[in-house]
Scaffold this motif. Structure first.
Motif, PDB file in Angstrom:
ATOM      1  N   GLU A 115       0.840  -1.204   0.000  1.00  0.00           N
ATOM      2  CA  GLU A 115       0.000   0.000   0.000  1.00  0.00           C
ATOM      3  C   GLU A 115       0.874   1.253   0.000  1.00  0.00           C
ATOM      4  O   GLU A 115       0.578   2.230  -0.695  1.00  0.00           O
ATOM      5  CB  GLU A 115      -0.926  -0.010   1.216  1.00  0.00           C
ATOM      6  N   LEU A 116       1.954   1.210   0.785  1.00  0.00           N
ATOM      7  CA  LEU A 116       2.877   2.351   0.777  1.00  0.00           C
ATOM      8  C   LEU A 116       3.498   2.534  -0.607  1.00  0.00           C
ATOM      9  O   LEU A 116       3.674   3.655  -1.085  1.00  0.00           O
ATOM     10  CB  LEU A 116       3.983   2.131   1.813  1.00  0.00           C
ATOM     11  N   GLN A 148       4.047   5.502  -5.675  1.00  0.00           N
ATOM     12  CA  GLN A 148       4.020   5.574  -7.128  1.00  0.00           C
ATOM     13  C   GLN A 148       3.055   6.654  -7.625  1.00  0.00           C
ATOM     14  O   GLN A 148       3.199   7.151  -8.738  1.00  0.00           O
ATOM     15  CB  GLN A 148       3.634   4.210  -7.708  1.00  0.00           C
ATOM     16  N   ARG A 149       2.095   7.007  -6.777  1.00  0.00           N
ATOM     17  CA  ARG A 149       1.168   8.088  -7.141  1.00  0.00           C
ATOM     18  C   ARG A 149       1.698   9.457  -6.719  1.00  0.00           C
ATOM     19  O   ARG A 149       1.026  10.466  -6.905  1.00  0.00           O
ATOM     20  CB  ARG A 149      -0.200   7.831  -6.509  1.00  0.00           C
ATOM     21  N   GLY A 150       2.912   9.477  -6.142  1.00  0.00           N
ATOM     22  CA  GLY A 150       3.536  10.751  -5.817  1.00  0.00           C
ATOM     23  C   GLY A 150       3.404  11.204  -4.384  1.00  0.00           C
ATOM     24  O   GLY A 150       3.557  12.402  -4.109  1.00  0.00           O
ATOM     25  N   ASP A 151       3.138  10.295  -3.465  1.00  0.00           N
ATOM     26  CA  ASP A 151       2.990  10.648  -2.055  1.00  0.00           C
ATOM     27  C   ASP A 151       4.365  10.581  -1.381  1.00  0.00           C
ATOM     28  O   ASP A 151       4.876   9.481  -1.127  1.00  0.00           O
ATOM     29  CB  ASP A 151       2.023   9.666  -1.382  1.00  0.00           C
ATOM     30  N   GLU A 167       6.412   7.385   0.478  1.00  0.00           N
ATOM     31  CA  GLU A 167       7.708   6.953  -0.052  1.00  0.00           C
ATOM     32  C   GLU A 167       8.765   6.912   1.047  1.00  0.00           C
ATOM     33  O   GLU A 167       9.556   5.972   1.134  1.00  0.00           O
ATOM     34  CB  GLU A 167       8.165   7.876  -1.179  1.00  0.00           C
ATOM     35  N   SER A 168       8.762   7.929   1.892  1.00  0.00           N
ATOM     36  CA  SER A 168       9.711   7.961   3.003  1.00  0.00           C
ATOM     37  C   SER A 168       9.480   6.784   3.947  1.00  0.00           C
ATOM     38  O   SER A 168      10.436   6.113   4.381  1.00  0.00           O
ATOM     39  CB  SER A 168       9.571   9.281   3.762  1.00  0.00           C
ATOM     40  N   ARG A 173       9.261   2.296  -9.474  1.00  0.00           N
ATOM     41  CA  ARG A 173       8.066   2.825 -10.148  1.00  0.00           C
ATOM     42  C   ARG A 173       7.788   2.092 -11.457  1.00  0.00           C
ATOM     43  O   ARG A 173       6.652   2.042 -11.913  1.00  0.00           O
ATOM     44  CB  ARG A 173       8.244   4.320 -10.427  1.00  0.00           C
ATOM     45  N   GLU A 174       8.849   1.540 -12.079  1.00  0.00           N
ATOM     46  CA  GLU A 174       8.676   0.865 -13.367  1.00  0.00           C
ATOM     47  C   GLU A 174       8.680  -0.649 -13.250  1.00  0.00           C
ATOM     48  O   GLU A 174       8.646  -1.348 -14.254  1.00  0.00           O
ATOM     49  CB  GLU A 174       9.803   1.288 -14.344  1.00  0.00           C
TER      50      GLU A 174
END
Length: 205
Positions: free
Chosen positions: A10-11, A16-19, A23-24, A63-64
């Motif tokens: 979930e993190l 990947q959506r820019g949060d 990410e941290s 991300r990829e």
């Protein structure tokens, strides 16, 4: 957002959506897991380097990555590959160190142009071969110049190679330890080829 209540997947999805907060939290969690695994597989003074290398690869590629595999499983595969590369590099460095262990101090000069390097006749032949090597490969000439001077001082294989490394790096500050031993490995092969070309005899032309 309560990052502690979210799974790693979930993190990852939020990251990947820019949060940035997700990410941290994701990479903090991965770091803890990487450290736990690396401590069981890697020498203590290399743990941090291995973990940082693996985290950087994950950060650059997550991300990829292909979907279907959880972020933890995928990330641990990255870490295991980094650890595998670490052991390969250590084996290569040990192989490069073996060159000084082949110097029999009381042996005659053999087909190996580095054996018996301190024997007087052998030293003369070796210097002739190194002179030719220096003309063809100047950097190799400097490496063996420092190696011979270090051999004259005696000591263990590590001491001999360490002094040669230090002296060469004074001339070439940009050269790393790994780069030095890579160059030495190639130069040694070049020197043996020159020695074989002359049939193991000094070149007095």
């Amino acid at each position: 957002m309560n990052a502690d209540a979210l799974s790693l997947d979930e993190l990852c999805a939020r990251s990947q959506r820019g949060d940035p907060e997700a990410e941290s939290a994701l990479f903090d969690s991965l770091r803890v897991r990487f450290l736990a695994l690396a401590k069981r597989r890697v020498q203590p003074d290399h743990i941090e380097d291995v973990v940082q290398d693996a985290l950087k690869i994950v950060f650059d590629r997550y991300r990829e990555r292909k979907q279907g595999v959880g972020i933890l499983v995928w990330s641990l595969t990255v870490l295991r590959n980094v650890i595998g590369n670490y052991y390969q590099n250590r084996r290569r460095e040990r192989d490069r160190m073996e060159f000084v262990e082949e110097y029999p101090r009381d042996a005659g000069f053999t087909s190996d142009p580095l054996a018996g390097a301190l024997d007087e006749e052998g030293r003369s032949a070796l210097e002739d071969a190194i002179a030719e090597l220096s003309c063809r490969f100047p950097r190799c000439g400097r490496i063996f110049h420092h190696l011979l001077k270090s051999l004259e001082r005696g000591g263990s294989p590590n001491q001999v190679s360490g002094r040669a490394l230090a002296a060469f790096c004074e001339e070439h500050p940009d050269v790393t330890r790994g780069g030095f031993y890579t160059a030495l490995h190639r130069c040694r092969a070049n020197l043996r080829a020159i020695w074989d070309q002359h049939g193991g005899e000094p070149n007095h032309e």
